[in-house]
Each structure stands twice: as C-alpha cells, then as structure tokens.
Design a protein around this motif. Structure first.
Motif, PDB file in Angstrom:
ATOM      1  N   ALA A 129       0.840  -1.193   0.000  1.00 15.48           N
ATOM      2  CA  ALA A 129       0.000   0.000   0.000  1.00 15.48           C
ATOM      3  C   ALA A 129       0.871   1.238   0.000  1.00 15.48           C
ATOM      4  O   ALA A 129       1.949   1.267   0.608  1.00 15.48           O
ATOM      5  CB  ALA A 129      -0.911  -0.001   1.222  1.00 15.48           C
ATOM      6  N   THR A 130       0.431   2.257  -0.701  1.00 20.35           N
ATOM      7  CA  THR A 130       1.146   3.530  -0.766  1.00 20.35           C
ATOM      8  C   THR A 130       0.267   4.641  -0.253  1.00 20.35           C
ATOM      9  O   THR A 130      -0.942   4.484  -0.103  1.00 20.35           O
ATOM     10  CB  THR A 130       1.572   3.838  -2.211  1.00 20.35           C
ATOM     11  N   GLY A 131       0.886   5.788   0.001  1.00 19.68           N
ATOM     12  CA  GLY A 131       0.130   6.934   0.504  1.00 19.68           C
ATOM     13  C   GLY A 131       0.385   7.136   1.974  1.00 19.68           C
ATOM     14  O   GLY A 131       0.609   6.203   2.744  1.00 19.68           O
ATOM     15  N   GLY A 132       0.375   8.379   2.395  1.00 24.22           N
ATOM     16  CA  GLY A 132       0.621   8.696   3.791  1.00 24.22           C
ATOM     17  C   GLY A 132       2.105   8.638   4.106  1.00 24.22           C
ATOM     18  O   GLY A 132       2.969   8.553   3.235  1.00 24.22           O
ATOM     19  N   ALA A 133       2.415   8.660   5.382  1.00 24.48           N
ATOM     20  CA  ALA A 133       3.807   8.622   5.825  1.00 24.48           C
ATOM     21  C   ALA A 133       4.401   7.250   5.567  1.00 24.48           C
ATOM     22  O   ALA A 133       3.759   6.226   5.783  1.00 24.48           O
ATOM     23  CB  ALA A 133       3.909   8.976   7.302  1.00 24.48           C
ATOM     24  N   ALA A 134       5.622   7.210   5.084  1.00 18.15           N
ATOM     25  CA  ALA A 134       6.288   5.940   4.807  1.00 18.15           C
ATOM     26  C   ALA A 134       6.622   5.243   6.108  1.00 18.15           C
ATOM     27  O   ALA A 134       7.147   5.851   7.040  1.00 18.15           O
ATOM     28  CB  ALA A 134       7.565   6.188   4.001  1.00 18.15           C
ATOM     29  N   PRO A 135       6.312   3.929   6.225  1.00 14.25           N
ATOM     30  CA  PRO A 135       6.616   3.221   7.473  1.00 14.25           C
ATOM     31  C   PRO A 135       8.114   3.031   7.635  1.00 14.25           C
ATOM     32  O   PRO A 135       8.878   3.041   6.679  1.00 14.25           O
ATOM     33  CB  PRO A 135       5.897   1.879   7.277  1.00 14.25           C
ATOM     34  N   ALA A 136       8.528   2.875   8.895  1.00 11.61           N
ATOM     35  CA  ALA A 136       9.952   2.696   9.184  1.00 11.61           C
ATOM     36  C   ALA A 136      10.444   1.366   8.655  1.00 11.61           C
ATOM     37  O   ALA A 136      11.577   1.231   8.218  1.00 11.61           O
ATOM     38  CB  ALA A 136      10.197   2.797  10.687  1.00 11.61           C
ATOM     39  N   VAL A 137       9.586   0.344   8.693  1.00 10.17           N
ATOM     40  CA  VAL A 137       9.962  -0.973   8.198  1.00 10.17           C
ATOM     41  C   VAL A 137       9.018  -1.326   7.070  1.00 10.17           C
ATOM     42  O   VAL A 137       7.791  -1.293   7.237  1.00 10.17           O
ATOM     43  CB  VAL A 137       9.878  -2.029   9.326  1.00 10.17           C
ATOM     44  N   ALA A 138       9.567  -1.656   5.901  1.00  6.85           N
ATOM     45  CA  ALA A 138       8.733  -1.896   4.734  1.00  6.85           C
ATOM     46  C   ALA A 138       7.770  -3.051   4.966  1.00  6.85           C
ATOM     47  O   ALA A 138       6.655  -3.053   4.463  1.00  6.85           O
ATOM     48  CB  ALA A 138       9.616  -2.160   3.515  1.00  6.85           C
ATOM     49  N   GLU A 139       8.213  -4.085   5.733  1.00  8.72           N
ATOM     50  CA  GLU A 139       7.360  -5.245   5.929  1.00  8.72           C
ATOM     51  C   GLU A 139       6.091  -4.916   6.709  1.00  8.72           C
ATOM     52  O   GLU A 139       5.129  -5.675   6.694  1.00  8.72           O
ATOM     53  CB  GLU A 139       8.134  -6.353   6.659  1.00  8.72           C
ATOM     54  N   LEU A 140       6.074  -3.761   7.431  1.00 11.56           N
ATOM     55  CA  LEU A 140       4.905  -3.421   8.238  1.00 11.56           C
ATOM     56  C   LEU A 140       3.804  -2.755   7.425  1.00 11.56           C
ATOM     57  O   LEU A 140       2.694  -2.593   7.895  1.00 11.56           O
ATOM     58  CB  LEU A 140       5.316  -2.505   9.396  1.00 11.56           C
ATOM     59  N   SER A 141       4.115  -2.325   6.199  1.00 10.31           N
ATOM     60  CA  SER A 141       3.085  -1.687   5.387  1.00 10.31           C
ATOM     61  C   SER A 141       2.113  -2.757   4.903  1.00 10.31           C
ATOM     62  O   SER A 141       2.505  -3.887   4.599  1.00 10.31           O
ATOM     63  CB  SER A 141       3.713  -0.963   4.203  1.00 10.31           C
ATOM     64  N   PRO A 142       0.834  -2.453   4.836  1.00 18.91           N
ATOM     65  CA  PRO A 142      -0.154  -3.474   4.461  1.00 18.91           C
ATOM     66  C   PRO A 142       0.039  -3.923   3.022  1.00 18.91           C
ATOM     67  O   PRO A 142       0.362  -3.136   2.141  1.00 18.91           O
ATOM     68  CB  PRO A 142      -1.493  -2.747   4.643  1.00 18.91           C
ATOM     69  N   MET A 143      -0.155  -5.217   2.816  1.00 21.12           N
ATOM     70  CA  MET A 143      -0.036  -5.782   1.480  1.00 21.12           C
ATOM     71  C   MET A 143      -1.401  -5.762   0.810  1.00 21.12           C
ATOM     72  O   MET A 143      -2.436  -6.031   1.444  1.00 21.12           O
ATOM     73  CB  MET A 143       0.503  -7.207   1.555  1.00 21.12           C
ATOM     74  N   LEU A 144      -1.434  -5.460  -0.477  1.00 26.52           N
ATOM     75  CA  LEU A 144      -2.645  -5.432  -1.269  1.00 26.52           C
ATOM     76  C   LEU A 144      -2.602  -6.525  -2.322  1.00 26.52           C
ATOM     77  O   LEU A 144      -1.533  -6.881  -2.825  1.00 26.52           O
ATOM     78  CB  LEU A 144      -2.826  -4.064  -1.949  1.00 26.52           C
ATOM     79  N   LEU A 145      -3.779  -7.068  -2.634  1.00 27.87           N
ATOM     80  CA  LEU A 145      -3.923  -8.060  -3.683  1.00 27.87           C
ATOM     81  C   LEU A 145      -4.784  -7.472  -4.788  1.00 27.87           C
ATOM     82  O   LEU A 145      -5.898  -6.998  -4.533  1.00 27.87           O
ATOM     83  CB  LEU A 145      -4.572  -9.341  -3.148  1.00 27.87           C
ATOM     84  N   SER A 146      -4.282  -7.481  -5.999  1.00 28.44           N
ATOM     85  CA  SER A 146      -5.049  -7.066  -7.172  1.00 28.44           C
ATOM     86  C   SER A 146      -5.433  -8.328  -7.927  1.00 28.44           C
ATOM     87  O   SER A 146      -4.565  -9.031  -8.460  1.00 28.44           O
ATOM     88  CB  SER A 146      -4.238  -6.119  -8.055  1.00 28.44           C
TER      89      SER A 146
END
Length: 525
Positions: A129-146
């Motif tokens: 997921a993109t948008g908003g403040a970038a998380p400190a750890v990439a693995e913590l950003s929510p994963m999206l399925l298209s």
C-alpha cells in the motif's frame, strides 16, 4: 428463440446438407431464461445459457465443432471466419491481503490466499500500500492483492466474492462459530411492545391468530367487491412470482383470512374467530423501482430512487368471524357471532393502548351497507382520524368468497392505532371525592351518528366530565318520523373538592348546548 431451440428447416440432413455454417454466440442469461419459461420450452442449451457460460469460449467452441466435423464426417474447414464484437475485460479488484482473515474470523496466511485464488484461475498481483507517511519498516506496510478473475468466473465481481471463494476452499467447518453478544440495555422498541400488547389482548378475548402468505391474485380483491378506485386495488406485481395465480402482494389482510376460513370450513370447522397482524403493500410510488448494477455500491441518487419507488407498507390488524361465538350447551342455545363481536375486537385492541374508539356509519367494501362502522379517534385539532372498519360482510362477498352466511370482519391500521396511543400512561389515583350523576336524553335525526353526539357532549361538558356512556336508543311514533332518542349517563367529579349539584347541572346544560349546536339535538321532554 436463439439459444433455446433450433429450427426444423435448418437441421442437418444426411442426404442434402453439403455446407455447414457454424455460429457460436453469447446470449443474455436473464432474457433467455424468461423466454424458455414463458414458452415452456426447456432445452439443454437454455439450461446452460441461463446459468452463464464463459464469454471467451465462443471462438474456441466454434473451431472445435469444425474440427469434429472434419475428423468424424470427412468435412473440409474453410479458412475464413468472422468475429463480431469483443469480450469486455474482466474487472480487477484490489483489497487488503488480510481481508479474508478479518471477515472469516480465522487466520488465513497471505501465501495460502494467493494459492487458493491462483488455483481458481484468478490472476493475482501483490503490492504494498502507498500513501501517507512511509513506514519505518517496509514489511509493516499493508499488502494489497489485485485480483482479475478468469472469463468463466463472472461471479467474482467484488472483494467479498473473493472472501467467499477463500472460505469455501478452506472449508466452512474450519471457521469458528461465535455467537454475537447483545449490547446491554437493548430490547423491544415502544412500538413493538404496544403491538405485542394488542396481539395478546385480542388473543385473550377469544380470537385465534393465523399467519397467511402475503401473495394474492387480483380476482381475490374482485371477490371482496373492492373497486378500481380504491387504494387496495393498487397492488404490487412480483417480478418472479411463485404462482401466476397469485402474482401480487396483498393490499388487505382480509384476503388471507378468507382463504384461511375457506380451508377450515371445508373441513367442517365453521365456528371461527381468526385474526392476523401483518404488513400490506399499496403501490403508490409514481415510478417503478430502478435496477442498479451489482458491480459496485449504488450511488446516493440510485438509493434515493429505490426508496422513492417503495410501496406504502402499513402494518394492519384484521379479524374474521363465522358461525357461533358460543356453542349450544346445557346452559342455553348457541350464541351466533355478529357485528358486535367484530366491533368488540377493535375495542379490545384500542383499550389495550388506552384509546377510546369513536364509531360512525359508513359504506365501504367489503362490508354490508348500513352494517359497517368506521372506527377512529379525534385529533387534538378536532379532525377525525380513521383507524379502520368493522361490521358484517356483504352477502355478495360471502357468496363469492365461499364463506358461510353471516360472516363478519374488522380491519385496523395498526401503525395508526399505535401512533394514537397516549404518550403518558400513568395510573391516576382514585379520587376521594364523590361522583355527581346526571342523565340526559336527546332527540336527533336518525341519520345523525351517535358518535357525533357523544363527541359534542364531551367537548361541551368540559374538564369536570369523568365519563359518558350511551345506555339507550329509542325510536317510536311519539318522537315523530325520522327521529331517534339517545340517552346518556354523564358522570362529573371535581378533582379537589365535592362538586355541587348546581355545578354539575351547569356542566350538563353546557354539554347539551354544544350537542345542539353541533348536531341539532334537543332535550327530550
């Protein structure tokens, strides 16, 4: 008939057919399903097409048919072909990878979600997921399925369709059962409590509750004598009825009660006191309901149009009586059911809510002219609010409906009845001061309703009047033609002291004066 049945003149003939034109087309499932049902012409093709087939299958199916004709029948395939139209691209849905876990209530790893959907033919693309403040750890950003479904899965149109697909594949038995917890303090609404109170009261009075189906045919309304200008003839037709004989939603509860009475009388149960509470449907909407698509949420405009197209749906209360109210016994002969029992049903329902009904004569189907009472109350501004009708059914109606002679019915608008209930229902303390009783007999024209005289007396007597009751109705030659006498008991009481005879007499005279002004009533000498 395309997609349902082929033509006799276009069949293959072993002795004549030399050239075959193969066509593979896609047919609309809804239209095709209606066609073969309307014509009672079911076929293998219609059954397949109404369930939906792969939109991308046409070209491959036509080529395979040509190959079979070549291999099995010695034919030659012409290299030319025509392709008309194109298959629309399948919709892509993007949703969080943990959506299935949150909705199903069981942990489903992302890898398993991807494997399940891929095995179902779905093209899955993962992304962060993109948008908003970038998380400190990439693995913590929510994963999206298209997810893009294959052409043969037209049912995968929404993200929750994919959740259902995942739930089916992991097995519903793997999903834990959790009973939802009711919030503290919630219960029946005030209207629900009052409706249950009414149902309990009329059941206690000797009526038996029934539940009937809400489907009717227009011939049932015709048998009740309801003309085309009545709101009860504005019935809502169902798009896909269970039976064409009952293709409409009911507009009155009496149709179901008549059907229930017919079933009972055909089995020799002729002494009936049935009642039902339920919703009726009046088609008062100016425009038909729109049909928004299912690919996404309807717009606010479409939702507003849907609400505007809904029929009026009041909740009604009705009863039907036939035969004897009390059977014959050693105590005496049978007591036949009559109009008083129908009116009493309405009064019991109103008494349960603290309402006193006003009655006046009226002529409305399906009741007998001159034997029908309009029931209602007076609003604070003096306007009469009609709550329903009660009386004897017209003899033509009883014959057409197959009911025994002398059937009686009542139907009330339960929503209006509940709305008319007093807001404050506090129990009044017994007064320590005595009653002062006054009786009055008034002569009025025979066409003047007693309810109108009662209402005028009540208004004229003022706050000192505690109760009023009609105890005698007299007609005779000494009154004159077209006249009748109404005798009333008036009961007066002062809340804070003993009422004097002069004060009670003054209140009675004021009541008589108000009745004279409103109805022309005069004191009987």
């Amino acid at each position: 008939l395309a997609g349902v049945m082929g033509g006799l003149t276009t069949e293959l003939d072993p002795g004549k057919t030399t050239e075959v034109l193969i066509e593979a087309a896609q047919f609309d499932p809804v239209t095709l399903g209606r066609t073969y049902r309307r014509l009672a012409l079911a076929s293998e093709a219609s059954r397949r097409f109404e369930r939906g087939v792969d939109l991308n299958l046409g070209f491959a199916a036509a080529m395979r048919c040509a190959e079979l004709l070549r291999d099995l029948a010695g034919g030659t395939i012409d290299p030319g072909y025509t392709v008309a139209g194109a298959v629309a691209p399948m919709p892509t849905q993007t949703f969080p990878a943990d959506l299935a876990s949150r909705i199903l209530g069981v942990d489903v790893p992302v890898a398993k979600v991807v494997d399940i959907l891929t095995a179902s033919g779905v093209a899955v693309v993962t992304s962060q997921a993109t948008g908003g403040a970038a998380p400190a750890v990439a693995e913590l950003s929510p994963m999206l399925l298209s997810c893009t479904p294959p052409t043969w899965r037209r049912d995968l149109m929404d993200s929750y369709d994919y959740v259902e697909e995942i739930g089916q594949k992991i097995g519903y038995d793997a999903i834990p059962t959790v009973v939802p917890q009711a919030s503290a303090g919630l219960g029946l609404t005030k209207a629900q409590q009052l409706r249950r109170k009414v149902a309990h009261a009329v059941a206690t009075a000797g009526f038996t509750e029934v539940l009937t189906l809400p489907f009717i045919g227009l011939d049932e309304l015709a048998r009740l004598g309801i003309d085309s200008g009545d709101v009860r003839r504005k019935a809502v037709r169902l798009a896909n009825p269970l039976s064409e004989e009952q293709a409409y939603l009911r507009t009155t509860l009496l149709t179901g009660l008549v059907a229930a009475a017919n079933r009972n009388t055909s089995r020799s149960f002729t002494d009936l006191a049935l009642f039902e509470s339920g919703t009726v449907f009046w088609d008062t909407a100016p425009d038909p309901a729109p049909l928004p698509g299912v690919a996404g949420r309807p717009s606010d405009v479409e939702i507003a149009e849907l609400y505007a197209s809904l029929p009026t749906q009041p909740r009604m209360l009705a009863a039907l009586l036939t035969g004897d109210w009390e059977p014959a016994s050693w105590r005496g002969p049978a007591l036949p059911a009559d109009w008083t029992h129908a009116v009493r049903f309405a009064e019991v329902a109103a008494d349960a809510l603290g309402i006193t009904l006003i009655r006046r004569a009226v002529h409305i189907a399906p009741w007998h002219p001159g034997r029908c009472a309009e029931l209602g109350v007076f609003a604070s501004d003096g306007e009469f609010i009609t709550l329903g009708y009660a009386g004897e059914l017209h003899p033509d109606v009883t014959r057409a409906a197959g009911l025994p002679g002398g059937a009686f019915a009542v139907e009330l608008n339960l929503d209006e009845l509940v709305a008319a209930a007093p807001i404050d229902s506090e129990v009044q303390p017994l007064s320590q001061f005595p009653l002062t009783k006054q009786d009055v007999a008034l002569i009025v024209a025979t066409d003047v309703p007693a309810a109108a005289v009662t209402a005028a007396l009540t208004v004229g007597a003022g706050d000192l009047l505690e109760s009023i009751a009609l105890f005698d109705v007299y007609t005779g030659a000494q009154l004159g033609e077209g006249k009748k006498s109404l005798a009333y008991n008036l009961r007066f009481r002062h809340p804070e002291r003993t009422l004097t005879e002069a004060e009670a007499t003054a209140a009675r005279d004021a009541a008589v004066a108000a009745a004279h002004a409103a109805t022309g009533a005069v004191l009987r000498g």
